[in-house]
Motif scaffolding. Sequence first.
Motif, PDB file in Angstrom:
ATOM      1  N   SER A  37      -0.702  14.599  -3.958  1.00  0.00           N
ATOM      2  CA  SER A  37      -0.197  14.561  -2.584  1.00  0.00           C
ATOM      3  C   SER A  37       1.192  15.165  -2.572  1.00  0.00           C
ATOM      4  O   SER A  37       1.788  15.425  -3.623  1.00  0.00           O
ATOM      5  N   LEU A  38       1.715  15.418  -1.377  1.00  0.00           N
ATOM      6  CA  LEU A  38       3.047  15.986  -1.239  1.00  0.00           C
ATOM      7  C   LEU A  38       4.101  14.896  -1.397  1.00  0.00           C
ATOM      8  O   LEU A  38       3.901  13.757  -0.973  1.00  0.00           O
ATOM      9  N   THR A  59       4.864  18.607  -4.802  1.00  0.00           N
ATOM     10  CA  THR A  59       3.833  17.591  -4.948  1.00  0.00           C
ATOM     11  C   THR A  59       4.361  16.440  -5.795  1.00  0.00           C
ATOM     12  O   THR A  59       5.310  16.589  -6.572  1.00  0.00           O
ATOM     13  N   GLU A  60       3.739  15.296  -5.636  1.00  0.00           N
ATOM     14  CA  GLU A  60       4.100  14.155  -6.460  1.00  0.00           C
ATOM     15  C   GLU A  60       3.770  14.459  -7.924  1.00  0.00           C
ATOM     16  O   GLU A  60       2.798  15.161  -8.218  1.00  0.00           O
ATOM     17  N   PRO A  61       4.575  13.972  -8.852  1.00  0.00           N
ATOM     18  CA  PRO A  61       4.301  14.245 -10.275  1.00  0.00           C
ATOM     19  C   PRO A  61       2.983  13.634 -10.719  1.00  0.00           C
ATOM     20  O   PRO A  61       2.598  12.551 -10.278  1.00  0.00           O
ATOM     21  N   PRO A 119       0.833  -1.207   0.000  1.00  0.00           N
ATOM     22  CA  PRO A 119       0.000   0.000   0.000  1.00  0.00           C
ATOM     23  C   PRO A 119       0.867   1.256   0.000  1.00  0.00           C
ATOM     24  O   PRO A 119       2.029   1.237   0.405  1.00  0.00           O
ATOM     25  N   SER A 120       0.293   2.344  -0.448  1.00  0.00           N
ATOM     26  CA  SER A 120       1.026   3.606  -0.569  1.00  0.00           C
ATOM     27  C   SER A 120       0.713   4.512   0.611  1.00  0.00           C
ATOM     28  O   SER A 120      -0.456   4.736   0.950  1.00  0.00           O
ATOM     29  N   LEU A 121       1.770   5.035   1.246  1.00  0.00           N
ATOM     30  CA  LEU A 121       1.614   6.078   2.252  1.00  0.00           C
ATOM     31  C   LEU A 121       1.720   7.427   1.562  1.00  0.00           C
ATOM     32  O   LEU A 121       2.696   7.685   0.842  1.00  0.00           O
ATOM     33  N   GLN A 122       0.738   8.310   1.759  1.00  0.00           N
ATOM     34  CA  GLN A 122       0.705   9.598   1.077  1.00  0.00           C
ATOM     35  C   GLN A 122       0.660  10.725   2.104  1.00  0.00           C
ATOM     36  O   GLN A 122      -0.036  10.620   3.126  1.00  0.00           O
ATOM     37  N   LYS A 123       1.375  11.799   1.798  1.00  0.00           N
ATOM     38  CA  LYS A 123       1.568  12.910   2.738  1.00  0.00           C
ATOM     39  C   LYS A 123       0.803  14.146   2.273  1.00  0.00           C
ATOM     40  O   LYS A 123       0.752  14.451   1.085  1.00  0.00           O
ATOM     41  N   ASP A 144     -10.474  15.895   1.452  1.00  0.00           N
ATOM     42  CA  ASP A 144     -11.095  16.492   0.267  1.00  0.00           C
ATOM     43  C   ASP A 144     -10.138  16.445  -0.917  1.00  0.00           C
ATOM     44  O   ASP A 144     -10.539  16.176  -2.055  1.00  0.00           O
ATOM     45  N   ARG A 145      -8.877  16.727  -0.659  1.00  0.00           N
ATOM     46  CA  ARG A 145      -7.874  16.687  -1.721  1.00  0.00           C
ATOM     47  C   ARG A 145      -7.701  15.268  -2.247  1.00  0.00           C
ATOM     48  O   ARG A 145      -7.570  15.059  -3.463  1.00  0.00           O
ATOM     49  N   LEU A 146      -7.736  14.305  -1.346  1.00  0.00           N
ATOM     50  CA  LEU A 146      -7.595  12.902  -1.744  1.00  0.00           C
ATOM     51  C   LEU A 146      -8.800  12.446  -2.558  1.00  0.00           C
ATOM     52  O   LEU A 146      -8.658  11.739  -3.569  1.00  0.00           O
ATOM     53  N   LEU A 147     -10.002  12.844  -2.146  1.00  0.00           N
ATOM     54  CA  LEU A 147     -11.205  12.448  -2.867  1.00  0.00           C
ATOM     55  C   LEU A 147     -11.250  13.079  -4.252  1.00  0.00           C
ATOM     56  O   LEU A 147     -11.760  12.477  -5.204  1.00  0.00           O
ATOM     57  N   ALA A 148     -10.736  14.302  -4.366  1.00  0.00           N
ATOM     58  CA  ALA A 148     -10.746  14.972  -5.665  1.00  0.00           C
ATOM     59  C   ALA A 148      -9.806  14.297  -6.648  1.00  0.00           C
ATOM     60  O   ALA A 148     -10.121  14.151  -7.835  1.00  0.00           O
TER      61      ALA A 148
END
Length: 518
Positions: free
Chosen positions: A51-52, A495-497, A30-34, A42-46
């Motif tokens: 993510s950072l 942010t992640e690419p 699984p991926s850990l996201q910051k 809200d940002r994740l749902l969009a």
Amino acid sequence: MTHAYVLRTPWYVLARDPDRDPFGPGADTPSLQKYGTVDYVDRLLADPRDSLAFNDTDEWAYPLATAPLPIPRLSKTPSYRMVRSGMRKLFQPSHERFYAVVVELFCDEPGLPRPGDVSGLELGFVVRRERVTAEGDKGALRRLAADLVGHLDRVQHRPEKDAPEPPDTSDLGQVVWAARDRKLTPAQSALLLAAKPVWVTEAWTVGADGRGQWSPTDPDAGPQLLPGEVELPMWRLPPAAGACEAAGTRALWFGAVPTMSSDIAATGQPKFDDQYVYHLRCFARRRAAPRHEHCPDRYWWSAPTAPYRLASFFDPAGTRNHRVSITTPDFRALAARAAEPTGPGGVELVQPPGSQLRFDKGKGIPGSGTVGGDVTERCTYALELFTIVAMFLFTLFLPIVTLVFQLWWMLLLRFCLPPTGTALALVTDYLAEDRTVNEMDPDQRAALDEVLGAENASALLVSGNPGFGAEKDEARRIVDTLHPEAVPPAPASETEPSVEDPLCGTTRPTRPRAGRTA
């Protein structure tokens, strides 16, 4: 009859590395996201891709003693620098950092088809704790830990071959744990063999009395829930805005990663702290069908996430992410308030009978006093009074602490913008002429005191460290750090690419049957 499932790394994490085999080893974690704001859900749902990025500050680091830093009085006191371990570090919410775990669900069939209808399927995750105990020579474990960190120190800071070895570190088990996948030298292997480390994985379980504790898991039993183990929920992510129709068939799930807890184990230890290694493990569960409740639930487990440690509340790399600004009370406004009728606001202190301290407040430090009171005493104070007294005590004791303990480097943790730049400019110009503090006249000493933030601060520095007054560079190094331009701007969080979904017609090659839906 339902088919089996498999939990894998989200597609966009794999797509960021074109050379990575989406079906190979390491593609099942699984991926850990910051995130850096409280609205991260809200940002994740969009868009889960948004993510950072993790950077060097997100690695657990060990403070190691080094050569003395060139600041007053540190010639006899070791300084420190941080050596990164390579292990992930998660910050606390007070550090303005928040985390989510994301996993993608597939059918456990050749080609990993997408699952289609997943009604009745539950996804969740658990937090597991890792620790290392030495059943053999604990001294060997300490020497191994010091050697491993010494190697990291040489790689990151001191490439010269004759660099001195750093001293031991107290993070023994954690250091060895962080290096468990690293190839050891013969000498290090011998130390590891002598230490006889035991790797223990524990789950947080809650008993019938409602108290939690870390309980060891069976390493030979495979992934499973322990009786009473606390589960954390996961939710399915909707398709990203603007995604193609095929992308809507993906099954991405996320959960909020806990980095702090008020739970206390029966032993008195907190559930989470900065002394242990943790990882997450996600699972999919299908409950037994009606009238088949006697059958066990079916589980499908992910691989564990990358191990991580939790930052302490006072982690310097975390506290600099969040600034708290407090304006001290305005004496003029308080004087105007004092002339008005007393209001109900403030802080009420209630002192029960027999719990009131009586002493002479007009003779400095009291030599004696009494504890008494026949009735309950209630006093209401303006909140501003507490702030004024607290600021006075802090300003009074800061130079005393630096003098008594010779901790002059603490001055570098303070940055003040003077009401005018006159004093700072005066001191800077004076020191630029290669003159010393001992040669200052009273006005110049007063300006230096203003720059340092306390009356008589320069005299305290000179008395605690004569070199500060006699040497040309000692004072200049401290004063230079107080210039506004000496404070670097806060680094921007990258942010992640962004990557395009291969289901929507990108050119990245995909394996046969990877896109069909079961």
